[in-house]
Scaffold this motif. Sequence first.
Motif, short mmCIF file in Angstrom:
data_model
loop_
_atom_site.label_atom_id
_atom_site.label_comp_id
_atom_site.label_asym_id
_atom_site.label_seq_id
_atom_site.Cartn_x
_atom_site.Cartn_y
_atom_site.Cartn_z
N PHE A 45 0.70 -0.76 -0.11
CA PHE A 45 0.12 0.07 0.01
C PHE A 45 0.43 1.02 0.65
N TYR A 46 1.82 1.75 0.86
CA TYR A 46 2.77 2.42 1.20
C TYR A 46 3.59 2.38 -0.29
N GLU A 47 3.74 1.79 -1.24
CA GLU A 47 4.81 1.15 -1.98
C GLU A 47 4.12 2.30 -2.97
N LYS A 48 3.11 2.25 -3.21
CA LYS A 48 2.34 3.11 -4.49
C LYS A 48 2.48 4.07 -4.10
N HIS A 49 2.84 4.78 -2.81
CA HIS A 49 2.61 6.26 -2.48
C HIS A 49 4.69 6.72 -2.57
N GLU A 50 5.30 5.75 -2.99
CA GLU A 50 6.68 6.10 -2.59
C GLU A 50 7.61 5.93 -1.69
N PHE A 51 7.18 5.02 -0.76
CA PHE A 51 7.18 5.14 0.52
C PHE A 51 8.71 3.89 0.40
N LYS A 52 9.99 3.39 0.61
CA LYS A 52 10.42 2.67 0.12
C LYS A 52 11.02 2.15 2.04
N GLN A 53 10.88 0.43 2.14
CA GLN A 53 11.40 -0.06 3.33
C GLN A 53 12.78 0.03 3.56
N ILE A 54 13.25 0.44 4.53
CA ILE A 54 14.81 0.59 5.54
C ILE A 54 15.02 -0.04 7.00
N GLY A 55 15.52 -0.68 6.33
CA GLY A 55 16.03 -1.99 7.71
C GLY A 55 14.77 -2.53 8.34
N GLU A 56 15.50 -3.16 9.07
CA GLU A 56 13.88 -4.53 9.31
C GLU A 56 12.77 -4.49 9.51
#
Length: 146
Positions: A120-131
Amino acid sequence: MHFKVKKFEELSTLELYKILRLRAEVFVVEQDCVYQDIDNKDQKALHVIGYNNNEIVAYTRIFDAGDYFENASIGRVVVSEKARKYGYGHDLIKKSIEGIQENFYTNQIKISAQCYLNKFYEKHEFKQIGEEYLEDGIPHIAMIKS
């Protein structure tokens, strides 16, 4: 749906009551998570409120850099269960991002997202950082949008 962005002091007693009720309905009851929702951070936040037919059905609180995380941030993202089927979550995130850009003049945003909402958040250009980590017993990931 229409949105309003308000400072804590601008919230009416009824609005605050409805916001806290919505947060409790979803985060405490629906997700079966006992945690301290009233955390003395609401006073620093701007409140993004989504109304449908004069009812509050969506909400986030947004923070300037340094008020919650090092970067500006979005938190307490919630849409009422009955309103989720309309895609209001995406509208809410877009409005929250706009609220940060217009009020805090930045595109750098950090969130602590429940893991199942990663796509859902990736669709708004958020990228995971960390574990992955546990927050109030629920798996979360940190995500950044720049």
